[in-house]
Scaffold this active site. Structure first.
Site, PDB file in Angstrom:
ATOM      1  N   ARG A 169       9.477  -8.481  30.400  1.00 12.60           N
ATOM      2  CA  ARG A 169       8.120  -8.958  30.130  1.00 12.60           C
ATOM      3  C   ARG A 169       7.097  -7.837  30.304  1.00 12.60           C
ATOM      4  O   ARG A 169       5.996  -7.917  29.767  1.00 12.60           O
ATOM      5  CB  ARG A 169       7.760 -10.098  31.085  1.00 12.60           C
ATOM      6  CG  ARG A 169       8.628 -11.322  30.893  1.00 12.60           C
ATOM      7  CD  ARG A 169       8.168 -12.433  31.779  1.00 12.60           C
ATOM      8  NE  ARG A 169       6.734 -12.627  31.627  1.00 12.60           N
ATOM      9  CZ  ARG A 169       5.972 -13.336  32.446  1.00 12.60           C
ATOM     10  NH1 ARG A 169       6.518 -13.931  33.472  1.00 12.60           N
ATOM     11  NH2 ARG A 169       4.695 -13.463  32.241  1.00 12.60           N
ATOM     12  N   ARG A 226      -1.813 -20.261  41.097  1.00 18.78           N
ATOM     13  CA  ARG A 226      -2.707 -19.418  40.305  1.00 18.78           C
ATOM     14  C   ARG A 226      -3.727 -20.295  39.605  1.00 18.78           C
ATOM     15  O   ARG A 226      -3.598 -20.598  38.416  1.00 18.78           O
ATOM     16  CB  ARG A 226      -1.900 -18.548  39.335  1.00 18.78           C
ATOM     17  CG  ARG A 226      -1.016 -17.605  40.125  1.00 18.78           C
ATOM     18  CD  ARG A 226      -0.310 -16.609  39.301  1.00 18.78           C
ATOM     19  NE  ARG A 226      -1.170 -15.657  38.627  1.00 18.78           N
ATOM     20  CZ  ARG A 226      -0.713 -14.756  37.792  1.00 18.78           C
ATOM     21  NH1 ARG A 226       0.557 -14.703  37.499  1.00 18.78           N
ATOM     22  NH2 ARG A 226      -1.536 -13.910  37.213  1.00 18.78           N
ATOM     23  N   CYS A 264       3.243 -20.007  39.622  1.00 21.14           N
ATOM     24  CA  CYS A 264       4.381 -19.201  39.192  1.00 21.14           C
ATOM     25  C   CYS A 264       5.009 -18.572  40.423  1.00 21.14           C
ATOM     26  O   CYS A 264       4.594 -18.860  41.542  1.00 21.14           O
ATOM     27  CB  CYS A 264       3.951 -18.145  38.182  1.00 21.14           C
ATOM     28  SG  CYS A 264       2.823 -16.964  38.902  1.00 21.14           S
ATOM     29  N   LYS A 316       0.147  -3.451  29.099  1.00 19.11           N
ATOM     30  CA  LYS A 316       0.331  -4.871  28.749  1.00 19.11           C
ATOM     31  C   LYS A 316      -0.899  -5.687  29.117  1.00 19.11           C
ATOM     32  O   LYS A 316      -1.383  -6.491  28.327  1.00 19.11           O
ATOM     33  CB  LYS A 316       1.555  -5.406  29.517  1.00 19.11           C
ATOM     34  CG  LYS A 316       1.643  -6.922  29.585  1.00 19.11           C
ATOM     35  CD  LYS A 316       2.805  -7.399  30.450  1.00 19.11           C
ATOM     36  CE  LYS A 316       2.536  -7.501  31.916  1.00 19.11           C
ATOM     37  NZ  LYS A 316       1.918  -8.758  32.374  1.00 19.11           N
ATOM     38  N   ASN A 317      -1.413  -5.462  30.336  1.00 19.75           N
ATOM     39  CA  ASN A 317      -2.506  -6.326  30.803  1.00 19.75           C
ATOM     40  C   ASN A 317      -3.854  -5.998  30.170  1.00 19.75           C
ATOM     41  O   ASN A 317      -4.812  -6.751  30.313  1.00 19.75           O
ATOM     42  CB  ASN A 317      -2.603  -6.281  32.335  1.00 19.75           C
ATOM     43  CG  ASN A 317      -1.427  -7.006  32.974  1.00 19.75           C
ATOM     44  OD1 ASN A 317      -0.662  -7.683  32.293  1.00 19.75           O
ATOM     45  ND2 ASN A 317      -1.291  -6.856  34.285  1.00 19.75           N
ATOM     46  N   ASP A 362      -0.012  -5.378  41.862  1.00 19.80           N
ATOM     47  CA  ASP A 362       1.111  -5.228  40.931  1.00 19.80           C
ATOM     48  C   ASP A 362       2.013  -4.035  41.263  1.00 19.80           C
ATOM     49  O   ASP A 362       3.022  -3.823  40.592  1.00 19.80           O
ATOM     50  CB  ASP A 362       0.596  -5.094  39.482  1.00 19.80           C
ATOM     51  CG  ASP A 362       0.015  -6.398  38.968  1.00 19.80           C
ATOM     52  OD1 ASP A 362       0.268  -7.451  39.580  1.00 19.80           O
ATOM     53  OD2 ASP A 362      -0.713  -6.364  37.952  1.00 19.80           O
TER      54      ASP A 362
END
Ligand code: EPU
Length: 424
Positions: free
Chosen positions: A399, A121, A116, A22-23, A307
């Protein structure tokens, strides 16, 4: 709203395939805005964040067609360069259209992302980097408005108090591809996702060297063509599945993994007694309980990834002794601590450091997901816990993990998606 209901205690066995990252996909899709022709991106996971990025690219005048895991992107209309609050609020990574829009269209208006669940951030480094390329930057009605007739090369330092910035590096590197002259980014992020983006940009005709190191050099060109590119495997999903094998004393063959992207993580897994062996294009992970405590600190790549911090914490609740985890990237990224405690974990937090006391027999309970990786940690804890764990607000996990419950079910987990209303 959906929740995941997990009856824990089953050993996972079988084979799982890791999706594209995803990233890596998010900034690469944004960089397609730089091209004069169509781009084809393969192995793009089917996730909410990817759909949000597709919706944003369409809003910005691109035609986007998805066929299975392949996405074709072609810009048809350059009239709208505004990423509004409604979109950025849903997905912070929308910020990665800033650099490509500015470089290609001379103007970008992107809503300023807020904080968030994982903490403040800021985007100051993104903006400083683009200013160093000659952009004028203003804040108007909550939007970042960046303008430049043509960007010019420059020397840019992207280090901050918490190391470099991944999406900031993506933004500045993407923008510099079309700048006049040479740009040198010092203290660039070294993450594999940046190397993947550089590979895509090079396929489009960009001249980039040094990606994967803290100094990236970009020689500007006047135009870029569309290109085909295959996204790298998701190292965070791979790590999450590896922990799923370990926390259930199972054995999983996990395919489509780049162990060289996970060296710090695999090192810690082995240090606590998990067996991880490379096999073909993947790894085989197994564990026989008797895990040992360890201390770890999250760091920019190639260090231990933030992560995977929450998921590793879930695993360490089952290890013998006191483990110490220090979070150096997002010092407030500990929303999962209170929820893991509801399952019987003993975790003590002191600022950016926690001590995890183990081993504990986790016992199922209703818990609340607060962000993507915290949700993954709660699912992992639920797989190991006795009785039933219900993970609420599961949209967070959608997500970043494609059809997580179906994939875990296929390797022996007792997990079901339900509507929260149907739970007593
Ligand atoms: N920072 C600044 N100023 C900036 C930018 C960042 O001070 O202008 C700070 C941040 O507050 C943080 C540190 O620098 O303390 C690193 O943040 P970074 O900018 O690298 O984070 P990001 O690029 O916004 C990406 C991933 C995150 C991942 C981080 C760190 C994407 C879409 N997101 O975010 O992934 O945690 O890098 O590796 O690539 C996730 O997937 O769950 C996720 C949150």
């Amino acid at each position: 709203m959906d929740c995941l209901v997990i009856n824990g205690g089953h050993r996972l066995r079988g084979t799982l395939r890791v999706s594209g990252a995803k990233n890596a996909a998010l900034p690469i899709m944004a960089a397609a805005l730089l091209a004069d022709g169509p781009s084809t991106i393969e192995d793009v996971p089917d996730l909410h964040d990817i759909q949000s990025q597709i919706d944003l690219l369409k809003m910005l005048g691109a035609e986007v067609v998805r066929t299975g895991s392949t996405i074709r992107i072609e810009v048809k209309d350059t009239g709208n360069s505004h990423a509004p609050y409604d979109v950025v609020r849903k997905m912070r990574a929308s910020i990665c259209v800033l650099g490509p829009l500015l470089a290609k269209r001379g103007i970008a208006r992107v809503s300023m992302p807020g904080g968030c669940a994982i903490g403040d951030r800021p985007v100051d480094l993104h903006l400083r980097g683009l200013e160093a390329l000659g952009a004028s930057i203003d804040l108007e009605n909550g939007d970042i408005v960046a303008k430049a007739k043509r960007l010019h090369g420059g020397a840019i330092f992207l280090g901050g108090n918490f190391g470099s910035t991944v999406l900031g590096t993506a933004n500045v590197m993407s923008a510099a591809t079309l700048a006049e002259g040479t740009t040198v980014i010092e203290s660039a992020a070294c993450e594999p996702e940046i190397v993947d983006l550089a590979n895509y940009l090079r396929a489009m005709g960009a001249k980039i060297t040094g990606d994967g190191t803290p100094r990236i050099t970009i020689e500007g060109v006047t135009s870029l063509r569309g290109a085909s590119h295959r996204i790298i495997p998701d190292r965070i999903e791979a790590g999450t599945f590896m922990i799923a094998a370990a926390i259930t004393n199972g054995e999983l063959q996990i395919d489509n993994v780049r162990p060289d992207h996970l060296m710090a993580f695999i090192d810690k897994l082995r240090a606590i007694g998990v067996i991880a062996e490379e096999s073909g294009t993947g790894v085989i992970v197994s564990s026989q309980r008797n895990l040992r405590a360890v201390s770890l600190t999250t760091q920019p790549y190639p260090g231990f990834p933030t992560d995977l911090q929450a998921q590793f914490m879930a695993l360490l609740t089952t290890a013998d002794g006191n483990s110490i985890i220090t979070e150096k990237i997002f010092p407030d990224r500990f929303m999962h601590v209170a929820e893991l405690s509801r399952l019987g974990a003993r975790i003590h937090r002191e600022g950016p450091t926690v001590i995890v006391e183990g081993p504990r027999q986790l016992i199922g309970a209703p818990v609340m997901a607060s962000d993507l990786r915290a949700s993954a940690a709660l699912v992992l804890a639920g797989l190991a816990a006795r009785d039933t764990t219900t993970v609420n607000r599961v949209y967070h996990i959608d997500r970043g993990y494609e059809k997580i419950e179906l994939r875990l079910k296929a390797v022996g987990a007792d997990i079901q998606r339900k509507d929260e209303k149907d739970i007593d």
